[in-house]
Design an enzyme around this catalytic site. Structure first.
Site, short mmCIF file in Angstrom:
data_model
loop_
_atom_site.label_atom_id
_atom_site.label_comp_id
_atom_site.label_asym_id
_atom_site.label_seq_id
_atom_site.Cartn_x
_atom_site.Cartn_y
_atom_site.Cartn_z
N ARG A 35 0.81 -1.22 0.00
CA ARG A 35 0.00 0.00 0.00
C ARG A 35 0.85 1.28 0.00
NH1 ARG A 35 -3.50 -2.28 4.95
NH2 ARG A 35 -1.63 -3.56 5.11
N THR A 100 0.94 -12.94 8.50
CA THR A 100 1.55 -12.73 9.82
C THR A 100 1.67 -14.05 10.60
OG1 THR A 100 -0.66 -12.03 10.54
CG2 THR A 100 0.93 -10.30 10.11
N ASN A 400 41.69 37.93 10.19
CA ASN A 400 40.59 38.43 9.38
C ASN A 400 40.76 37.99 7.92
OD1 ASN A 400 38.22 40.53 9.41
ND2 ASN A 400 39.38 40.86 7.53
C1 UD1 Z 1 -2.39 -6.51 10.96
C2 UD1 Z 1 -3.44 -7.37 11.66
C3 UD1 Z 1 -4.62 -6.48 12.04
C4 UD1 Z 1 -4.16 -5.34 12.91
C5 UD1 Z 1 -3.02 -4.55 12.23
C6 UD1 Z 1 -2.42 -3.58 13.22
C7 UD1 Z 1 -3.22 -9.58 10.64
C8 UD1 Z 1 -3.83 -10.58 9.74
N1 UD1 Z 1 -3.86 -8.42 10.77
O1 UD1 Z 1 -2.97 -6.04 9.76
O2 UD1 Z 1 -5.59 -7.25 12.75
O3 UD1 Z 1 -5.22 -4.47 13.18
O4 UD1 Z 1 -1.97 -5.46 11.81
O5 UD1 Z 1 -1.43 -2.78 12.64
O6 UD1 Z 1 -2.21 -9.87 11.25
N2 UD1 Z 1 4.44 -9.31 7.89
C9 UD1 Z 1 5.38 -10.31 7.78
N3 UD1 Z 1 5.15 -11.35 6.96
C10 UD1 Z 1 3.99 -11.50 6.25
C11 UD1 Z 1 3.03 -10.47 6.36
C12 UD1 Z 1 3.28 -9.40 7.20
O7 UD1 Z 1 6.44 -10.23 8.40
O8 UD1 Z 1 3.86 -12.48 5.54
C13 UD1 Z 1 4.71 -8.14 8.74
C14 UD1 Z 1 4.66 -6.84 8.00
O9 UD1 Z 1 5.95 -6.49 7.50
C15 UD1 Z 1 4.17 -5.86 9.05
C16 UD1 Z 1 3.37 -6.73 10.00
O10 UD1 Z 1 3.72 -8.07 9.73
O11 UD1 Z 1 5.26 -5.27 9.74
C17 UD1 Z 1 1.84 -6.54 9.82
O12 UD1 Z 1 1.51 -6.86 8.49
P1 UD1 Z 1 0.47 -5.99 7.66
O13 UD1 Z 1 0.33 -6.59 6.32
O14 UD1 Z 1 0.83 -4.55 7.73
O15 UD1 Z 1 -0.87 -6.27 8.51
P2 UD1 Z 1 -2.14 -5.33 8.59
O16 UD1 Z 1 -2.94 -5.46 7.34
O17 UD1 Z 1 -1.77 -3.97 9.01
CA CA Z 2 0.14 -2.88 9.14
#
Ligand code: UD1
Ligand code: CA
Length: 484
Positions: A35, A100, A400
Site C-alpha cells: 500500500r 503474519t 581576518n
Molecule cells: C495486521 C493485523 C490487524 C491489525 C493490524 C495492526 C493480521 C492478519 N492483521 O494487519 O488485525 O489491526 O496489523 O497494525 O495480522 N508481515 C510479515 N510477513 C507477512 C506479512 C506481514 O512479516 O507475511 C509483517 C509486515 O511487515 C508488518 C506486520 O507483519 O510489519 C503486519 O503486516 P500488515 O500486512 O501490515 O498487517 P495489517 O494489514 O496492518
Molecule cells: Ca500494518
C-alpha cells in the site's frame, strides 16, 4: 499451567534468569508494504529521521537483550538486515510472505526455548516500552495463553477488530479482520494493534492449525485468538490508553501522520526542558536531537541526526543542521546549512553560510554571508564575513579573512592544505594557492594571488601595479563629442 512466578522488574527492564531467557521478542518485518507503492521495504521508511523498524527495535531493547530479539525478514531481506544489524538483534527468514501467522511459523525454531514471546509489528513504530511492559505484566497476571494489545482510535477503519466475550471482560473470543466484518460488527471500535504476548507452548501447539481460508489467502496470526479459545486456552485483551501509540503505517499518508505525531512529541519534550520553538509544526526535529535550555528555534528550521545545540543559542529561520555540535550562545542567522561540523561558544554564523563536513568554527568566530567552509578550522575570534571559500584550511586566532578570499585547494587531482596563522589580515579578493602557509601577523594586499609561503610579520602583495593616466578619460570623451 506452567506459569511465570511474577518476574522481578528493575530499571524498566525485565530481569532474566541466569539460565537461559524466559522472554523473546519477535518483530514481524518481512512484508512488502504494497500500500506504500514504494520500492523501499515498508519497515525501512522513516519517521522522525529513523526507520520504522529501528523504532520498534529500540522499544524492544528496553524489555529484553538484543540477542533475544528476532526480526522476521523476507521482502528485500538483505537490505533490511544491513540497515538494522548493528543493533545486535537476530534474524529469521520468511522467504515467501504468506501472512503474519506464517511469519511466526518461520520463527518457530528460534522461540522454542523461551517460555513466553512478545510479538511486535515492524510497522507500528510509536509503541513505548512502558506499554509493552504493561502487556507483559497483564499477560502474566492473567495467566493467559495470548494477550492482545488493543486501542480505540477515532477511526478504526482498516484494522482488525477485537470481539470481547462481554464489553467489560478481559476475555477475547476472536479477532476479525476489516474485510471479514459482519454488518453488526462494523461498529466495533476496539482494534487489534498487532502487538501480542503468547505463552510459547500454547502458541506452538496450535500455530500449525492456521489456514488461509480468507480473502487474502494468507495465514493470519490474528486467527490464533479463536483457535486458542476453542482449545480452552485463556485469551485476553488490554487496551492502550493512547490510541496514537499503536497506529500502523500502511500508506504514505499514515506514515506522515506518525512522523508528525513523533516530531510534535520531540518538540514538546524539548520545550518542557526550556527550549523555545516558535511554530513547532513548521520545524523538522529528529528524536535524536539534543538542545540545552534558553535556546530559541525560529520557524522552518530542520535539526537532524545527532545534532547537539548548547544553551542561549538563536537558530533563525530556514537553517538545516545535520549531525553538528553547537556550543552555547551561538547565533545562526537565516538560511544556513551545517553538516557534520562543530561551532564554538558565541560564534556568529550566516546568513546563508554553508559549513560542510569537518568544519570547526572557534569560539566567538564569525562566518558570514555566502561563505563556504570544508574541513576547515577557524580559530577563536577569527572572521570570514563575506563571499569566501575555505577548504582544507587551518586558520589561527584573531585572523581576518577579507571579502571574496578563496583557498585554491584542488589542483584537479589532489587536495592541498592551507595554513594561516594568528592575527593575519588577508585582503579582499585574494586567492591562496595550496599547499601554502601564511604565518602569524602577515598582511596580504587585496587582490593578491599568493603562491609562495609568507614569513611571519611580512607584507605580501601579488598583483599587477596600477597605471594611472591623468586626463585620459576626459580627453577621450571630448574626442567622441567632436565625432557626433
Ligand atoms: C495486521 C493485523 C490487524 C491489525 C493490524 C495492526 C493480521 C492478519 N492483521 O494487519 O488485525 O489491526 O496489523 O497494525 O495480522 N508481515 C510479515 N510477513 C507477512 C506479512 C506481514 O512479516 O507475511 C509483517 C509486515 O511487515 C508488518 C506486520 O507483519 O510489519 C503486519 O503486516 P500488515 O500486512 O501490515 O498487517 P495489517 O494489514 O496492518
Ligand atoms: Ca500494518
Amino acid at each position: 499451567m506452567n506459569q511465570e512466578s511474577g518476574g522481578t522488574e528493575s530499571g524498566g527492564a525485565v530481569e532474566r534468569e541466569a539460565t537461559g531467557s524466559r522472554l523473546a521478542v519477535v518483530i514481524m518485518a518481512a512484508g512488502k508494504g504494497t500500500r506504500l507503492k514504494s520500492r523501499r521495504p515498508k519497515v525501512l521508511h522513516e519517521i522522525g529521521g529513523m526507520p520504522l523498524l529501528s523504532h520498534v527495535i529500540a522499544a524492544a531493547g528496553k524489555i529484553v537483550a538484543p540477542a533475544d530479539i528476532y526480526v522476521v525478514i523476507g521482502h528485500q531481506a538483505e537490505r533490511v538486515r544491513v540497515a538494522v544489524e548493528a543493533s545486535g538483534v537476530r534474524f529469521v527468514e520468511q522467504v515467501e510472505q504468506r501472512g503474519t501467522g506464517h511469519a511466526i511459523q518461520c520463527a518457530q525454531a528460534a522461540i522454542e526455548g523461551y517460555e513466553n514471546v512478545l510479538v511486535l509489528s515492524g510497522d507500528v513504530p510509536l509503541i513505548r516500552p512502558e506499554t509493552i511492559e504493561q502487556v507483559w505484566n497483564f499477560h502474566r497476571s492473567e495467566q493467559a495463553a495470548m494477550t492482545i494489545l488493543t486501542a480505540a482510535p477515532e477511526d478504526p477503519t482498516g484494522y482488525g477488530r477485537v470481539l470481547r466475550r462481554s464489553p467489560d471482560a478481559p476475555e477475547v473470543e476472536a479477532i476479525v479482520e476489516q474485510k471479514a466484518l459482519a454488518p453488526d460488527q462494523q461498529a466495533i471500535r476496539e482494534i487489534n494493534s498487532g502487538i501480542y504476548a503468547f505463552r510459547t507452548a500454547a502458541l506452538l501447539s496450535h500455530l500449525n492449525k492456521l489456514t488461509s481460508n480468507n480473502t487474502q489467502r494468507e495465514l493470519y496470526l490474528t486467527d490464533m485468538a479463536s483457535l486458542l479459545r476453542t482449545a480452552g486456552e485463556r485469551v485476553v485483551a488490554i487496551q492502550a490508553a493512547e490510541a496514537a501509540e499503536v497506529l500502523g503505517a500502511n500508506t504514505i499518508a499514515e506514515l506522515i501522520a506518525l512522523d508528525a505525531t513523533l516530531r510534535r512529541a520531540t518538540a514538546s519534550r524539548l520545550m518542557a526542558c526550556g527550549v523555545t520553538i516558535f511554530q513547532p509544526d513548521t520545524c523538522v526535529i529528529d528524536a535524536t536531537v539534543e538542545i540545552e535550555p534558553d535556546t530559541v528555534i525560529e520557524p522552518f528550521v530542520q535539526l537532524l541526526g545527532r545534532t547537539k545545540i548548547g544553551a542561549d543559542c538563536q537558530i533563525r529561520s530556514y537553517s538545516v543542521i545535520e549531525n553538528c555540535t553547537l556550543g552555547d550562545g551561538v547565533l545562526l542567522r537565516q538560511g544556513c546549512i551545517l553538516t557534520e561540523s562543530r561551532v564554538g561558544d558565541g560564534a556568529k554564523i550566516g546568513p546563508y553560510a554553508h559549513l560542510r563536513p569537518g568544519s570547526d568554527i572557534g569560539q566567538d568566530a564569525h562566518v558570514g554571508n555566502f561563505v563556504e567552509t570544508k574541513k576547515t578550522r577557524l580559530g577563536k575570534g577569527s572572521k570570514a564575513n563575506h563571499l569566501t571559500y575555505l577548504g582544507d584550511t587551518e586558520v589561527g586566532e584573531g585572523t581576518n579573512i577579507g571579502a571574496g578570499v578563496i583557498t585554491c585547494n584542488y589542483d584537479g587531482v589532489h587536495k592541498h592544505p592551507t595554513h594561516i596563522g594568528n592575527g593575519v589580515f588577508v585582503g579582499s579578493d585574494s586567492t591562496l594557492v595550496a599547499p601554502i602557509t601564511v604565518n602569524d601577523g602577515v598582511y596580504i594586499g587585496a587582490g593578491s594571488c599568493i603562491t609562495k609561503d609568507v614569513p611571519a610579520g611580512a607584507l605580501a602583495v601579488a598583483r599587477t601595479r596600477q597605471i594611472t593616466k591623468e586626463g585620459w578619460a576626459t580627453a577621450r570623451r571630448a574626442l567622441q563629442e567632436t565625432k557626433k
